[in-house]
Enzyme design. Structure first.
Site, short mmCIF file in Angstrom:
data_model
loop_
_atom_site.label_atom_id
_atom_site.label_comp_id
_atom_site.label_asym_id
_atom_site.label_seq_id
_atom_site.Cartn_x
_atom_site.Cartn_y
_atom_site.Cartn_z
N THR A 1 0.94 -0.93 -0.09
CA THR A 1 -0.03 0.00 -0.11
C THR A 1 0.96 1.23 0.13
O THR A 1 1.92 1.32 0.68
CB THR A 1 -0.92 0.13 1.27
OG1 THR A 1 -1.85 1.19 1.32
CG2 THR A 1 -0.11 0.09 2.52
N GLU B 1 -4.76 -2.55 4.87
CA GLU B 1 -4.29 -3.05 6.03
C GLU B 1 -5.39 -3.63 6.83
O GLU B 1 -5.31 -4.32 7.88
CB GLU B 1 -3.98 -1.85 7.07
CG GLU B 1 -2.62 -1.05 6.46
CD GLU B 1 -2.81 0.01 5.55
OE1 GLU B 1 -3.80 -0.19 4.79
OE2 GLU B 1 -1.71 0.90 5.28
N TRP C 1 -3.83 4.58 -5.53
CA TRP C 1 -3.29 5.83 -4.88
C TRP C 1 -2.19 6.57 -5.67
O TRP C 1 -1.52 5.88 -6.51
CB TRP C 1 -2.47 5.25 -3.71
CG TRP C 1 -3.57 4.72 -2.51
CD1 TRP C 1 -3.72 3.23 -2.28
CD2 TRP C 1 -4.24 5.39 -1.83
NE1 TRP C 1 -4.43 3.27 -0.89
CE2 TRP C 1 -5.02 4.64 -0.68
CE3 TRP C 1 -4.82 6.88 -1.67
CZ2 TRP C 1 -5.83 5.12 0.19
CZ3 TRP C 1 -5.44 7.15 -0.61
CH2 TRP C 1 -6.11 6.30 0.11
P1 AMP Z 1 -6.78 0.82 0.06
O1 AMP Z 1 -5.78 0.52 1.23
O2 AMP Z 1 -5.99 1.33 -1.41
O3 AMP Z 1 -7.62 -0.04 0.07
O4 AMP Z 1 -7.34 2.34 0.36
C1 AMP Z 1 -8.06 2.27 1.79
C2 AMP Z 1 -8.57 3.85 1.90
O5 AMP Z 1 -9.37 4.15 0.97
C3 AMP Z 1 -9.34 4.01 3.08
O6 AMP Z 1 -8.36 4.40 4.13
C4 AMP Z 1 -10.22 5.21 2.77
O7 AMP Z 1 -9.37 6.63 2.59
C5 AMP Z 1 -10.37 5.14 1.34
N1 AMP Z 1 -11.75 4.39 1.17
C6 AMP Z 1 -12.10 3.14 1.16
N2 AMP Z 1 -13.40 2.71 1.07
C7 AMP Z 1 -14.02 4.00 1.15
C8 AMP Z 1 -15.44 4.30 1.10
N3 AMP Z 1 -16.55 3.43 0.98
N4 AMP Z 1 -15.43 5.43 1.36
C9 AMP Z 1 -14.45 6.64 1.41
N5 AMP Z 1 -13.32 6.37 1.44
C10 AMP Z 1 -12.94 5.04 1.15
#
Ligand code: AMP
Length: 547
Positions: free
Chosen positions: A186, A331, A449
């Site tokens: 990540t 995570e 990201w």
């Molecule tokens: P990742 O580790 O790439 O899966 O990203 C996780 C992050 O995506 C979370 O900590 C949030 O900041 C964002 N995220 C995931 N799902 C949502 C959601 N339903 N609404 C808003 N932000 C989200």
């Protein structure tokens, strides 16, 4: 006194054994890079996974070795999910959208000894191969007929040939359920990506958790098409859940455009799908533009970024599809919450129900959640006050791979450890969470990201830039795109265009900031840290150029 029940470790291979025995006839359908639609049963999945486990052993892969994949969603990728982890090695899924420099960094950091890849990624693999330190074998995930005739890679291996050389007799080994099973990187707030190392135990418990009716609600009556990539947090766990419940799987391969997806939804009678809002926007635009409907798809899981309430409404009112808004992160394996109703909502008005569906949802069993204020004290639920979201549970990260970034865990007054998510939210009296902001400085564009610090470092290398901050600005298609906020050095001039051009060749093209704004000063906190929350507030209505 101990209980007198069987001691049986929770292992990923047990999902496959169960699927073969109890759902052997169930189908896995894949649109492949080669252009065809491939069909196989769970029985064949199990058989081919056993052959692959033998092939891995023949390649010298041992317990705990990391095996990389650069691949779309497809049956061969699913075979590797089971063969690699089931045999005791660690499946490391790469995000192919990363800049080649980052792919090299991650391959070296993970210490991958074998890399499996879809043909689409041959140029990327050829570019990184001479630069990686540990990879001994490269395997193209195809058959002999489709193998590249001229490749810069020495002794490129062929997936189907590896399988053909092996028999399908293989006893899945038994080992401690805490053994590592898979690895996913990540991008954090610091420049380097960080590895989250899942275990068999965490994966199995997460699979039980997400399959529940009040989570992703997967069953043997479902046909699931995960649009969310298998290289992003194990496609939210769906390839495991499919074996646990015996659901039919449909894999879209590289065909992620509206037309290809809609064709598969219809031809394979998909009932449940999952993806980030950007994908659904593309799909809805295609379906709308061509006057189409969804004949069988009734539920779509949307997460990764906030799902716009208008999308929830359109799915329901025009297409009779119920959106399941979910939240989580790499995570967290990744699922943490799902916006599902309680009894009290059954007689609620439609507007009240939409309001519930628009939240990020309530905690799935297995995830404990709280919000805290700046002093670290827990905040009450049911108020308008937002706080930092902290989580704990058996499928939440404890430390990153090779201790990258130090110890992330925050202990509470009783010494209990919590993981700070970097999300800011309020939680209502019923436990539904509404994300209001993000304290981490990363930008999420179409589900992927972009590291703001990398962009700032590049901008700061420009001779006219005194200070640069990169923040997420709202974008109608990609949800967020990078906006560069710059303080110029006194007496030096630079244009927006020149600064944007300055990024050329230094990062993946899609990381390039969409816009630059010049300011006199960037707000700083007491420790000299840029106050990006303040900047995000200041530019929350900034309109990015659309071209
Ligand atoms: P990742 O580790 O790439 O899966 O990203 C996780 C992050 O995506 C979370 O900590 C949030 O900041 C964002 N995220 C995931 N799902 C949502 C959601 N339903 N609404 C808003 N932000 C989200």
């Amino acid at each position: 006194m101990n209980g007198l029940m069987m001691q049986q470790p929770l292992l990923i291979s047990s999902l496959l054994v169960h699927a073969e025995r109890h759902h052997g006839e169930q189908e896995i359908v894949s649109r492949r890079v080669e252009g065809d639609i491939h069909r196989q049963s769970f029985r064949e999945l199990a058989l081919r996974s056993r052959r692959m486990a033998n092939a891995l052993a023949a390649l010298g892969v041992r317990d705990g070795d990391r095996v990389g994949t650069l691949a779309w969603n497809g049956h061969r990728h699913m075979e590797l999910y089971y063969a690699v982890s089931g045999s005791g090695a660690v499946l490391h899924t790469f995000n192919p959208r990363l800049h080649p420099d980052q792919v090299v960094y991650i391959a070296d950091h993970a210490g991958d000894s074998v890399l499996f890849f879809d043909l689409t990624f041959l140029p990327l693999v050829e570019a990184i191969a001479p630069r990686t330190k540990h990879i001994k074998h490269f395997v193209a995930m195809t058959d002999r007929a489709h193998m590249p005739t001229a490749s810069k890679l020495d002794k490129l291996l062929c997936y189907e040939e590896l399988l053909e050389a092996q028999n399908d007799v293989y006893d899945w080994p038994s080992f401690d359920e805490n053994q590592a099973s898979s690895l996913c990187y990540t991008s954090g707030t610091t420049g380097n990506p960080k590895g989250v190392l899942y275990s068999h135990r965490s994966t199995l418990l997460h699979t039980f958790g997400i399959a529940l009716p009040d989570a992703l609600n997967c069953s043997a009556r479902d046909t699931i098409l995960p649009v969310v990539p298998m290289f992003h947090v194990n496609a939210w766990g769906l390839p495991y859940a499919a074996c646990m419940v015996g659901a039919k799987m449909v894999f879209p391969g590289p065909g992620l455009d509206g037309k290809s997806l809609h064709e598969l939804f219809e031809s394979e009678k998909v009932t449940l799908s999952a993806g980030v809002p950007t994908v659904w926007q593309g799909l809805l635009a295609y379906v709308e533009g061509n006057g189409l409907k969804f004949s069988t798809m009734r539920r779509s899981i949307i997460g990764g970024s906030a799902c716009p309430p208008a999308m929830i409404r359109k799915f329901a009112e025009v297409y009779d599809v119920q959106v399941l808004h979910a939240w989580g992160m790499t995570e967290m394996s990744p699922v943490g919450t799902a916006a599902v109703f309680k009894t009290k909502h059954l007689n609620a008005t439609q507007e009240e129900r939409y309001a519930v569906m628009s939240t990020q949802g309530r905690a799935v069993y297995g995830v404990d959640m709280k919000i805290v204020g700046e002093d670290g004290q827990e905040l009450p639920w049911g108020t308008q006050t937002s706080g930092d979201v902290l989580v704990r549970g058996p499928w939440i990260v404890q430390r990153y791979f090779r201790d990258e970034g130090g110890d992330p865990i925050v202990p509470d007054a009783h010494g209990v450890g919590w993981f700070p998510t970097g999300d800011v939210a309020r939680i209502d009296a019923d436990g539904y969470m509404q994300i209001t902001d993000r304290s981490k400085d990363v930008i999420k564009s179409g589900g992927d990201w972009i590291g703001s610090i990398d962009l700032e470092n590049i901008a700061m290398a420009h001779p006219a830039v005194a200070m640069a901050a990169c923040i997420a600005a709202k974008h109608p298609k990609w949800d967020e795109r990078p906006l560069l906020v710059v303080v110029k050095k006194p007496g030096v001039e630079v244009t927006r265009e020149a600064l944007i051009a300055f990024f050329d060749g230094k990062i993946a093209k899609w990381w390039t900031p969409d816009d630059v704004v010049f300011v006199d000063a960037i707000p700083l906190g007491a420790t000299g840290k840029m106050l990006k929350n303040r900047l995000r507030e200041q530019f929350k209505d900034h309109t990015l150029p659309t071209a």
